[in-house]
Structures are given as C-alpha cells and as structure tokens.
Design an enzyme around this catalytic site. Sequence first.
Site, PDB file in Angstrom:
ATOM      1  N   GLN A 556       0.825  -1.207   0.000  1.00 46.17           N
ATOM      2  CA  GLN A 556       0.000   0.000   0.000  1.00 46.17           C
ATOM      3  C   GLN A 556       0.858   1.257   0.000  1.00 46.17           C
ATOM      4  O   GLN A 556       0.485   2.280  -0.581  1.00 46.17           O
ATOM      5  CB  GLN A 556      -0.921   0.005   1.227  1.00 46.17           C
ATOM      6  CG  GLN A 556      -1.937  -1.117   1.248  1.00 46.17           C
ATOM      7  CD  GLN A 556      -2.676  -1.159   2.569  1.00 46.17           C
ATOM      8  OE1 GLN A 556      -2.821  -0.147   3.245  1.00 46.17           O
ATOM      9  NE2 GLN A 556      -3.153  -2.336   2.947  1.00 46.17           N
ATOM     10  N   CYS A 557       2.011   1.190   0.664  1.00 48.62           N
ATOM     11  CA  CYS A 557       2.907   2.340   0.715  1.00 48.62           C
ATOM     12  C   CYS A 557       3.894   2.282  -0.459  1.00 48.62           C
ATOM     13  O   CYS A 557       4.175   1.203  -0.988  1.00 48.62           O
ATOM     14  CB  CYS A 557       3.683   2.370   2.031  1.00 48.62           C
ATOM     15  SG  CYS A 557       2.623   2.438   3.502  1.00 48.62           S
ATOM     16  N   THR A 558       4.399   3.440  -0.831  1.00 50.62           N
ATOM     17  CA  THR A 558       5.420   3.485  -1.879  1.00 50.62           C
ATOM     18  C   THR A 558       6.757   3.160  -1.243  1.00 50.62           C
ATOM     19  O   THR A 558       7.468   4.046  -0.763  1.00 50.62           O
ATOM     20  CB  THR A 558       5.452   4.878  -2.536  1.00 50.62           C
ATOM     21  OG1 THR A 558       4.145   5.222  -2.981  1.00 50.62           O
ATOM     22  CG2 THR A 558       6.409   4.893  -3.721  1.00 50.62           C
ATOM     23  N   VAL A 559       7.093   1.880  -1.232  1.00 51.97           N
ATOM     24  CA  VAL A 559       8.317   1.425  -0.578  1.00 51.97           C
ATOM     25  C   VAL A 559       9.443   1.470  -1.606  1.00 51.97           C
ATOM     26  O   VAL A 559       9.542   0.597  -2.482  1.00 51.97           O
ATOM     27  CB  VAL A 559       8.147   0.014   0.004  1.00 51.97           C
ATOM     28  CG1 VAL A 559       9.452  -0.439   0.646  1.00 51.97           C
ATOM     29  CG2 VAL A 559       7.020   0.000   1.020  1.00 51.97           C
TER      30      VAL A 559
END
Length: 775
Positions: A556-559
């Site tokens: 979900q996060c921009t890793v």
Amino acid sequence: MASESIVVFAQFQSAVDEGFWHRFSSLKLNKLGIDDSPIPVTGFYAPCSHPQVSNHLTLLAESLPSESNEQSSTAATSGGNRNRCPVPGILYNTNTIESFHALDKKSLLKAEAKKIWDDIHTGKAVEDSAVLSRFLLISFADLKKWTFHYWFAFPALVLDPPATLVDLRRASQYFSLEEAKSVSAVCNEWRKSSLTADVPFFLVCIDPNSLATVKHIKDWETCQSDGNKLLFGFYDPCHLPNNPGWPLRNFLALISVRWNLKSVRFLCYRENRGFADLELSLVGEALITVPQGRAAKTGNGLGWRDHQCLPNAVGWEQNKGRQVSRCICLAKSMDPTRLAVSAADLNLKLMRWRALPSLNLNALSSMKCLLLGAGTLGCQVARMLMAWGVRKITLVDNGRVAMSNPLRQSLYTLDDCLNGGEYKATAAVKSLGRIFPAVDAEGVVMAIPMPGHPVPSQEEDNVLEDCRRLHDLVDSHDAVFLLTDTRESRWLPTLLCANTNKITITAALGFDSFLVMRHGAGPFSSNDERQRLGCYFCNDVVAPIDSTANRTLDQQCTVTRPGLAPIASALAVELLVGILHHPQGIFADGELANSSNSGSSEQPLGVLPHQIRGSLSQFSQMTLVGHSSNSCTACSSTNHAKPRYLHSRISKGMVFSLGGVPIEWITNPVGISKDGKMERARFEVNTMTKSTLEIPKDSHSSDKRKTSWSLHKLEKLIHSKVVSEYRERGMEFTIQAINHPTYLEDLTGLTELMKSASSFKLDWDDDDDDDCIEI
C-alpha cells in the site's frame, strides 16, 4: 579678487541611480555575459540650481545601451532636456574583483584624456562641446550579493603652468543693470529652446548698447568686433562662490589650442528655480600661459597647438577625501520577492554565458506545468521545475499529509501532518510560496477517476465532474507530469493528453528501479508517416485494473529506496527541458545514449531519449525506444491501414497483425498444396469494408482468387480505437471504461490477441531471406 592666484576647480561629483545598476545587471546577465569589452554610456548633468548644493553627473537606467542595441545609449536619449545635458562616457566592467583592483587606472585615464585632446585638435569639440566633459567608469558587479564596486574619473587636461585667476566675482557685480537684464533674458531663452537647452558650452556677446546674445562656440569669429564684451560661458554644476566648476578645465584647453588666447573671461552659469541667477553665477578672468617647457622640448614653438604634445591628465574622483573606489549594496533596499526572482534566475542566466548560450529562458518561464500527484515524486518535480525557471505549477492530489511523509516528500513538515493532516495539494502550494514567493502555484484537491474502480450510480455525477475538471486542467496546461503511485490512475490523463497532444512525462518507481519516459505525440497531431513514440500503456497487453485491492501494508505504501525519487524526478524535468529545446519538440524521435545517430552533437542539451530505466541495485541506467501500439488502451486511434503486401507461407488458423489488429484465417485458402500449405502468394489488402480479400495475380499463382473472412474478424479492422472513441462519445465512453476495464481490451483487440496467442504459428521459408510478415 585683489591679486592673481592659481585657479582651483571644484571637481565633478557622481551620482548613480539604482535603476542604472538594475539595468546593468540585466544587460550583464542577458547579453554581455563574460564579455568585458568597454560599454558606451551617457551621463547627465545640469547647471547648479541651489546656493548650497552642487549638481552631480548622474547615471540613470537609460544611460546604458538597450539589450537589443549595441550602439551608444546617446542615440536613445531624448535631446533638449534642460535638466539632462548628456555627456559621453565609457564603462569598463570586470568579471572578478581581482581584475577590478588590477586595472591600470593611469593608462585608462590617459586614454580618455587623449580622446578629449584629439577632439580639441580635430574640431569635434567645437561642434559637439559635450565631449569636453567625457568621463570614465570602472566597475565590478557581484550579482550574487547585489554589490557593485565602482570608480569614476573625469579626465582633465593639466595646464602647465597652471592658469591664474585675475578676477572672480558674482555675475551681478560684473554686469551693469542693463547688461544683467539682457544676459539673464538671453540665457533663459537659450535654456528654454529645445535646440540649445542641453548645450553646455556657449558664448555670451554684449555689444556697446548693453544688448547680449548667446551663440555657439563655433561662432567665435563672428563675435570679434570692437567694443563687444565676449565671455565663454558653461553650465557650472558647482555651487561654491570662489571656485569654478570642473568643466572649465578642458574648456580653457580648447580656447588656448583653438584660438590661442592668453586671457579668457568666462561665465560660470548657475540657476535658481529654472532661471538664470546672476547672484549665484560667477564671472572671472583667467590667464593662460603657453607651456614653454613643452614647446622647447618639441622644438617647434607650438606648445599646446602641437597635436602630438599630449598634456598630463587628472580626474579620478575622491571618496571622502581618499583615492579609493566606492561600493553599494542594493540587496537591503530591494523588495524580497524581486530579489528572490533575480537570485533564482541568476544560475540560469549564467548558463548562457558559456555552457548553454541557446538556453531559452522565455520558453521555460512561460511554461504551464500540471503535476498529477503531490507525493514523493510531485514534491521533487515541483522544486526542479522552479530551479529551471518554470513559474506556473499546478498540483493535483486528494491525499493528506501523513506523519511518514515529511522525511521523503520535501515540501512538507511536521506541522502539515497535525490535526489529521492538511491536503497535500494545499500544503505543497504553501511550501512552494515560502521557497520562492514569485511562483504562481495552485493546488487542486481531487481524485483521478480510474479503470477498474467501478462507480456507484449515485456517485456517477461527481466522477463525471472530476473527469471534466481533469480535462479542463490538461487543456489549460502545456506539459503534464504523471506522478501518481498506481498504474490505473495514469490511464485517463494519458488519454486526455493524447487527445490534446500535450507534452506528457511519466515517472514511476519500484523498490530500487525507476522508469522515466516522455509520451509520443497524440495520434491526431500530425500527418507525419513516421511511427509515433509510445505512451506508458503501449507495451501492455492488458487494460489497467484495480491494483490497490488486497494489498499488504508494504504494497500500500510506496516502498522505495530514498534516493530513487530525486533521481527520477530530476530526469523527468530534464526530459521536459530537452523537449522544449529540441527543434522538433514533442515530435522528436527517441534517441539512444552512445548511439552514432543520436544527434547529441547537434543538440545543446545532448540526447533526447524516449525512456530511461534505471536500477540502484546495479547503479545503472539505460535508454530505450518504444513505438506506439495500435492496440494501446490509452492512445490508440482508428487506423485505416494502407494497402500493403504480406510475403509468407500461410495456413489455416494463422494469426497475423494488420495495422496492429490480430487477424486469423478462418477458412482454408484456395490453391493449397499437397502438404496443406498454400503456394507462396502475394496478398494485397484492397478493402476493409467487404468480407472478401483480393488475391491479385502473382508469379506463383495463375489467376485471381478470393478467400472469405468472417465479418466478426473483419470488424476488428474497422471499429474505432480509444482516442477516436473518446472523441466520439466523450464522458459516456469514460464511464464505460472505468466501470468495465475489459471493454478497453475488447475495443483495442487485446482480447482477441490473448485468445489466439496460443495458436500462433509461423512456417518460415528458409530459402527466402526477404520473406516477411507484420506481427
């Protein structure tokens, strides 16, 4: 005055208006660069008009030549201004403070004095007396600190031996009442006329009847009459009661050389409230002795009348009684916003001095950029755009600033995260304004409608309004950056940009890899037969769908590795700058690094790639070129294929591509051989509206034959593609694509391509190297 004394002249004083330095800074940055050639300038002065204050020789903004005209600024100044008597000058500006201090001031002063000496001997000074007050200015401009070092010189020929003063008194004491009245009247007329108001040297002739006339100094011979009083007048900027002003020095040299006079009566003309003031004006008599020493040295007895006998010169202006330069700093007096603009433009304008003379700053400053996404990429791109001189930036995002954002997203701080977080679009605009007050930034809080994210009927109107608003935003900007973090959120902007032929740049991040690419021109943008460059979706064989559902927290996060976003953002902005400076702009071909035909030697910014893919794990970067696909779900359009020939052995069930659309033979072609394959034949597509395909006569076939197609397959050749469908159906098409992503696959032929991919067969003829088939 009771006894003779040496004439003591009051030196000229300088004054430089701030507008001069601002104009000079612009001239230096935009035109001169590192060119340190002397620059012609024009100074202005007027007669003293106050009993306690001398007038200065002043430099104004108009003292400099215009940026478009290399000629002297004198031509640009209007004549006849009584308060602005023009004086020619020369400006030597150095590029370093060390060069400024190292200037040979003695030689520079001597060179300007020689010009005056030459003008005296050639007669130019008689025709244009302003050259007698010629001046010199040396300077160094520190444009980073807005500090200017400068030093004036007013070259004066040294009388050797010095002139002696026999008499000096107020003009009102020298003239009779009748003479004073007449002199005042004719001087006022002289100053009132636009033809003579700014002529600083003149003759005053008074006849035996006390009637005065004012004439040009070139009319000296006509004033030689018995009984006439003759005075050499000049506009005196000095207010002192016992000292004539600096212009008299070279005037006496002219009189001595030109007319060989030993005694000179002069009028120091001064004013009060714009009219002749004989109480303030002075009349004096000076004795000039021919410099016998010089005459003896030359052996010709001519003294100063010898053109080759150049007198010494003085004239460097003193600063508080010392022979030192002056310095002024304008930074404190400048408006902060104006100062910020000047500082921001400084680096760009310095590029034009040596590295990039062709840099088009106007194209950059007028560019309107739309940034879709105000996250890690959006923040960096916005700052890079400002650094390149872009002033109009619009950011679109519907997210709020979270606690995890400020460390990676450079426009946000902890304060933006409090109370649930401020909208990113709003916070980013405020931050840009703090960084650079002159930026014209706008934040738009809105979500981008996406395929695969079905819209409930009750929300359809709101989504349609968002679609229209996004359409208007794309239409009103020149370049669009796609910086969102999902694939499907880039679809609608890509379609809108293809429809309006906007410069479109995508930046996308992986964990340790990135993609930066420029989209090709829109399908309706040109009749050029060259194949267009592809968009972000041209290499996909499936339509964009919901990629946000059923994702873990790390998905979900921009890793990404923290260093990735600044690299990709910088490359994205550099691509825009490259497009703006390429002669073909958005239509430029994709170039590859280190390629012999890249054209990098021709373009000042080097190669202009189509795609840049980089990997931090390998610390590598490569450039790629991908062309547009006629089955693209975002930028394809109706393609009426031109007649073409297909050379191949074909069999039943073969799938091939025509104009990017997969076509399958569904009946056995006639004339097959025993092994089930048709003899080599030449097929020409003559029509796309009938269910038959003509097979013209060929060297391998004796007569015309026909083969049948199913109408279903044939329709794949003639139905509309994405951009065409959008133009025809508008928002109805958009909603259908959003609610039914497979619709895009059906529309573009991707569905048929995937179905028939497993049955794809080709039988290559090993004997014929020129056989080909379009896939």
